[in-house]
Design an enzyme around this catalytic site. Structure first.
Site, PDB file in Angstrom:
ATOM      1  N   HIS A 291     -25.142  24.636  97.997  1.00 28.99           N
ATOM      2  CA  HIS A 291     -23.880  25.250  98.393  1.00 28.99           C
ATOM      3  C   HIS A 291     -23.809  26.592  97.673  1.00 28.99           C
ATOM      4  O   HIS A 291     -23.338  26.659  96.534  1.00 28.99           O
ATOM      5  CB  HIS A 291     -22.679  24.394  97.979  1.00 28.99           C
ATOM      6  CG  HIS A 291     -22.492  23.171  98.809  1.00 28.99           C
ATOM      7  ND1 HIS A 291     -22.374  21.917  98.270  1.00 28.99           N
ATOM      8  CD2 HIS A 291     -22.370  23.010 100.150  1.00 28.99           C
ATOM      9  CE1 HIS A 291     -22.205  21.034  99.237  1.00 28.99           C
ATOM     10  NE2 HIS A 291     -22.194  21.672 100.393  1.00 28.99           N
TER      11      HIS A 291
ATOM     12  N   GLY B 113     -26.235  25.051  92.699  1.00 27.62           N
ATOM     13  CA  GLY B 113     -27.028  24.050  91.991  1.00 27.62           C
ATOM     14  C   GLY B 113     -26.983  22.675  92.623  1.00 27.62           C
ATOM     15  O   GLY B 113     -27.622  21.752  92.133  1.00 27.62           O
ATOM     16  N   HIS B 114     -26.220  22.517  93.704  1.00 30.05           N
ATOM     17  CA  HIS B 114     -26.199  21.233  94.414  1.00 30.05           C
ATOM     18  C   HIS B 114     -27.547  21.083  95.132  1.00 30.05           C
ATOM     19  O   HIS B 114     -28.036  22.036  95.738  1.00 30.05           O
ATOM     20  CB  HIS B 114     -25.043  21.200  95.420  1.00 30.05           C
ATOM     21  CG  HIS B 114     -23.700  21.368  94.779  1.00 30.05           C
ATOM     22  ND1 HIS B 114     -22.559  21.648  95.487  1.00 30.05           N
ATOM     23  CD2 HIS B 114     -23.306  21.290  93.479  1.00 30.05           C
ATOM     24  CE1 HIS B 114     -21.529  21.738  94.662  1.00 30.05           C
ATOM     25  NE2 HIS B 114     -21.954  21.531  93.436  1.00 30.05           N
ATOM     26  N   ILE B 115     -28.120  19.912  95.063  1.00 31.41           N
ATOM     27  CA  ILE B 115     -29.466  19.714  95.621  1.00 31.41           C
ATOM     28  C   ILE B 115     -29.358  18.697  96.751  1.00 31.41           C
ATOM     29  O   ILE B 115     -29.081  17.526  96.507  1.00 31.41           O
ATOM     30  CB  ILE B 115     -30.436  19.199  94.536  1.00 31.41           C
ATOM     31  CG1 ILE B 115     -30.383  20.108  93.304  1.00 31.41           C
ATOM     32  CG2 ILE B 115     -31.851  19.107  95.091  1.00 31.41           C
ATOM     33  CD1 ILE B 115     -30.915  19.451  92.045  1.00 31.41           C
TER      34      ILE B 115
END
Lengths: 137, 539
Positions: free
Chosen positions: B314, B473-475
């Site tokens: 995101h 940093g959302h994976i």
């Protein structure tokens, strides 16, 4: 009140202090506090922190000479670099060391008080919802 | 090698996805072993490390071990190799409890359109399940995590039940902003958060420490240690500092065992009936790539060839400014409300969904916090009372907007195991290929325009926008969920198409990412997978 040093804060200060060499005398600390009060505009500065900040400057290759001159001749203007460093230490609690910047105090940094916060982020500051109102209402 | 260990269910990863499932399985009387690559820490030690860190980044409170490295802020050439062209900037930690140690606590649900991007907007793919399929599990996840919200707020995600806890009081800043945005196209609404507003299962209400990221000192904010403790209380065993690096295949294509490596580089084999990988969107596919061998030359669970692909973040648009009057940020939880309207409706055919958070932590994210302001004013030459007045004046008027923006899946965006670059245990390091596409960039540009409009409604000066995107940093996306084994890795129950006793939990399963922080959806999918895991155990 939140600004009194907690035990953990005292330990933090202790850790910084352990890095230092000769301990500044009370007279030297008082002179440093007087200068610091003028620069920061803050009447109540913690003498224990003052001792650490003074010692950090004395151990700094950048500032030790400037500080010695300023103390030797009170009539002289303080070099701008030194003023900035003294203020930075009081407001942020971070001091220079040989191995890079170190935190002398976190909760005791002047900036939190100046911002009218209840303390530094990371510590409990009050009951649920105090943040819904401005600080002095 | 030591003698083999055995269990019924082996769960790899002790973050929210693994810990929730492990707790539910252990509480059902099932023998569970949880394997965690990192060490166990205490909250007190984390708070102290945070206080002692000269730079207070999200990972500042947390130790990193040589055996289980993870990406650190300010260490771009560290463990995760980024091949570009754009920077992904993954954010995860390898510790007992996982990355919820430093999550924000935001628990928005996805909206129904997020599950049907292809059929509704002609973009990307539809999920194999609809919002309605996941809704009961969202409700369970909200109870499991302890989510505080206001039932009266319509966030676009229909609800079958109320929030388990009353809404968090808004900050003065949020209240003032809400008043100024009311009636505009960009009204702000409280976001539901897993932060306590009352005593909840032995955890206290929020005490306003203003440090949700990187560490909640009281445990008022949920983290996966809650379910790690629940799992252990129900008899689950946690093996910490154990880096799983290989799953071993039986002739019938079931997983027979796993190998984990200890810090002294010795290997141990664990046999189990069911294997659950919950090591997040980079480590989970990496374990499967490292398990390549005869009959699976491209890694396990990869007959489709899409393992590791469709990596999504995101990306955020960050904007900041000074308000006319003091709105007193930096008090209470670091974010509480958001503009939700920009994630809804037909506009998504043209630009991605985004949600603009009203940042109660103001300049923390874009600039590193009020310390930057203090240093700037000192260097400007202000002294004494004038300096103090300027610090108070500036910091009390700072405001930030952070637009979490949807990025669509692209098969060329991917994680692979780099067998030529090894970590301290001799295991391949992850390599990322990542590029932001034009649709995402259009969304970030639109977010900047919307932020200008919001700032105009609030009344600000000295407006700034960070150019490009800030990694969230959302994976997500690397173990894609789908009905078709030729184009996806797991089925809708998160079971690997290729291996009947292997489940892959976490946001890797997301076919698309919507504009909601992923954790609540991760939790809902984990809870939904518990019954299928039990069924696989009986098979």
């Amino acid at each position: 009140m939140a600004w009194r040093l907690t035990r953990r804060e005292a330990l933090l200060c202790g850790a910084a202090w352990m890095l230092a060499g000769a301990i500044p005398t009370d007279t030297e600390v008082e002179r440093f506090l007087e200068l610091s009060r003028e620069l920061t505009g803050e009447a109540e500065l913690d003498p224990g922190l003052g001792r650490i900040y003074l010692q950090a400057l004395r151990q700094s290759s950048l500032f030790a000479g400037q500080l010695e001159q300023a103390f030797a001749d009170p009539g002289q203007a303080i070099p701008a670099d030194l003023e900035v460093q003294i203020l930075d230490q009081w407001f942020t609690g971070v001091v220079p060391t040989d191995s890079g910047p170190a935190v002398a105090t976190y909760n005791g940094a002047l900036m939190w008080r100046t911002m009218e916060l209840r303390g530094a982020p990371g510590y409990c500051h009050g009951a649920l919802g105090f943040w819904s109102r401005p600080p002095k209402s | 090698m030591s003698a083999d260990l055995t269990t019924e269910v082996a769960v790899v990863g002790s973050g929210v996805a693994g810990a929730l499932a492990a707790a539910k399985l252990a509480e059902a009387g099932i023998d569970v072993v949880i394997l965690e690559a990192g060490p166990r820490i205490t909250r007190e030690a984390a708070v102290q490390s945070f206080a002692e860190a000269p730079i207070r980044s999200p990972d500042a409170p947390y130790p990193v071990t040589a055996a289980a490295p993870y990406p650190r802020r300010g260490d771009p050439d560290g463990y995760v190799i980024e091949s570009g062209p754009d920077t992904f900037g993954p954010s995860y930690i390898r510790l007992v409890g996982g990355t919820t140690w430093h999550w924000l606590g935001a628990c928005p649900r996805l909206v129904p359109d997020d599950f049907r991007m292809k059929s509704r907007f002609g973009r990307a793919v539809d999920w194999p399940i609809a919002y309605e399929d996941l809704e009961p599990w969202y409700a369970q996840a909200e109870r499991a995590l302890g989510v505080a919200g206001d039932d009266a707020d319509d966030l676009g995600s229909p609800r079958s039940s109320g929030y388990p806890m009353a809404a968090m009081p808004l900050s003065y800043l949020d209240l003032q902003v809400a008043e100024r945005l009311a009636g505009s196209p960009y009204p702000s609404l409280p976001t539901p958060y897993a932060r306590n507003t009352a005593d909840w299962n032995g955890r206290p209400p929020c005490c306003g420490a203003a440090s949700c990221i990187p560490i909640c000192p009281s445990g008022a904010k949920y983290d996966a240690m809650v379910h790690v403790a629940r799992a252990e209380a129900a008899g689950a065993r946690i093996l910490e500092r154990c880096v799983v690096h290989k799953l071993e295949l039986a002739p019938d294509r079931r997983i027979a065992s796993l190998l984990y490596r200890r810090p002294d580089r010795s290997d141990v084999r664990l046999r189990a009936k069911v294997f659950v990988l919950a090591a997040h969107g980079i480590e989970t596919p990496k374990i499967l790539f490292m398990s390549r061998g005869e009959g699976a030359p491209d890694g396990l669970a990869n007959s489709s060839g899409v393992l590791g692909r469709f990596l999504m973040d995101h990306p955020y648009k960050l904007s900041w400014a000074l308000t006319k009057e003091p709105l007193w940020p930096y008090r209470g939880p670091i974010r509480l409300s958001a503009v939700n309207s920009t994630r809804l409706g037909d506009r998504r055919a043209r630009v991605p969904a985004f949600r603009s958070g009203i940042d109660n932590s103001a300049y923390n994210w874009p600039l590193g916090g009020p310390t930057v302001t203090v240093r700037h004013l000192i260097r400007q030459g202000l002294r004494g009372a004038a300096l103090q007045q300027a610090i108070l004046d500036q910091t009390s008027r700072q405001i930030g907007l952070t637009a979490l923006t949807e990025q669509l899946p692209d098969p060329e965006n991917r994680v692979v195991a780099d067998f030529d670059r090894r970590d301290a245990l001799g295991l391949p390091r992850p390599r990322l290929h990542f590029r932001l596409d034009d649709y995402t960039k259009a969304g970030l540009a639109e977010a900047e325009r919307v932020h200008e409009a919001i700032f105009a409604l609030i009344g600000t000066s000295e407006t700034h926008h960070r150019p490009g995107a800030m990694p969230g940093g959302h994976i997500m996306g690397t173990t894609r969920m789908g009905d078709d084994p030729r184009s996806s890795v797991v089925d809708p129950s998160l079971r690997a198409h290729d291996h009947p006793n292997l489940f892959l939990l976490g946001s890797g399963a997301f076919p698309t990412g919507g504009a909601a922080n992923p954790t609540l959806t991760i939790a809902a999918l984990s809870l939904r997978a518990v019954e299928p895991i039990k069924t696989a155990l009986r098979a």
